[in-house]
Structure formats: structure tokens, C-alpha cells
Scaffold this motif. Structure first.
Motif: not given
Length: 197
Positions: A100-123
């Protein structure tokens, strides 16, 4: 930078090493009591930095950037230390709670990367109501796990097992947080996939 909301956010980041230090000895119940108090104080500052920034009209780009990072650093540090010290264990399933802890950590890293990617697209990717429930369940879970070590005598007997009440609550809500993490992570991923063609 030196507005009160930003200082509160920075104080949470700087408090993480002290929190990890207090959690390092799982048999030191007094240290865990201090860690629980510090953890609660960090949670209070998390609420007030956003509230003060909005109410005073001092929402800054730095604050918007730092606030989620401070939350993720705190959650990741607590999960990692509790895992290292063997606290994410319970009856019947032993240390499977680490998943359960691993799921939380993986999600947080993945969503942070996704936010960074979308930020570059002004989304922008606003935080959903369900994501706020996810964060709340995470904070309750980790706080309860810390409290369980601070109060090792708070037990109930279930058959032949002596079950620590806050620890058990912490493990149960950790799985709730993990489930919400998967749901909200998938929601964010669906938004991101629309911009990945």
C-alpha cells in the motif's frame, strides 16, 4: 518569498529530517510521541499556509510550487522510515502492507512527472475532490501509525491477538489511501493521455 504562507510551507520541508530522526527508533515511544506532535503541527501548517495565502491575497507562484512538494516529501519520508523500521506490518498478512505504501509512492512520483509534462504544454491539472480525500486518508493513516508506537499499551484483545488500536486504524486507512491513490492516479492519467498524441 518571505510571506507567512511561504515560510510555513518551508518550515514543513525543513522539519522533515527531524521527523525522520524521531521515527528512526521504533521502540522509543517517547520519540514517537514527539514525532506525532511534530507531524500534527506540520499538518496544521499545511492547512494554514493555503488558508492564509488565499485570505490575504498573497498566493504566490513559489507557494503553489512548494506546497505539494512539501506534502509529498513528508509523506514519502514517513512511509520510507516506517517501512525501514518494520512498522508497516500487521497480523495475518505480515509486511504486505508495504505494498500500500509503495502504491502511494509510485503514484505521487508518476503524477508529479505528469504535471511537469502537462505544464510544458500549458495544460493545468487541478486537484480533484477525491484527491483531497486521498490526501486526508494518507495523513490520518500515517499519523495513526506513528501514534500506535507512541502508545504501545493501547491494545484490544481479539482472540489470542493483542491488537494496537491506532496501529490497526493506520494500516486500514493506508489501504483506503492506496485505493483512492489508484483511482485518482488513473483519473489524472486519462487527462494526460489526451495530450500525448
Amino acid at each position: 518569498m518571505l510571506t507567512l504562507p511561504n515560510l510555513l510551507t518551508l518550515s514543513r520541508i525543513f522539519a522533515v529530517p527531524l521527523l525522520a530522526f524521531l521515527l528512526w527508533w521504533p521502540t522509543w515511544s517517547f520519540g514517537y510521541g514527539l514525532a506525532f506532535g511534530l507531524y500534527c503541527l506540520m499538518g496544521v501548517t499545511d492547512y494554514f499556509d493555503g488558508y492564509l495565502a488565499r485570505s490575504s491575497g498573497t498566493v504566490s507562484k513559489l507557494g503553489v510550487f512548494l506546497d505539494p512538494i512539501a506534502d509529498k516529501i513528508m509523506v514519502a519520508a514517513v512511509i520510507l522510515v516506517l517501512t525501514a523500521q518494520g512498522i508497516l506490518t500487521g497480523p495475518y498478512v505480515s509486511d504486505a502492507h508495504v505494498i500500500a505504501g509503495l502504491i502511494i509512492l509510485v503514484r505521487e512520483i508518476a503524477v508529479s512527472g505528469l504535471r511537469e509534462f502537462l505544464g510544458g504544454l500549458q495544460v493545468s491539472m487541478p486537484v480533484s475532490r477525491l484527491a483531497k480525500w486521498k490526501t486526508t486518508s494518507q495523513l490520518i493513516s500515517l499519523g495513526a501509525l506513528i501514534l500506535g508506537r507512541a502508545m504501545p499499551w493501547w491494545n484490544v484483545n481479539v482472540g489470542e491477538l493483542a491488537i494496537n488500536v491506532p496501529h490497526t486504524v493506520g494500516l486500514a486507512t493506508l489501504w483506503v489511501a492506496a485505493a483512492l491513490t489508484l483511482v485518482t492516479g488513473w483519473d489524472y492519467l486519462r487527462v494526460g493521455l489526451k495530450h500525448m498524441d
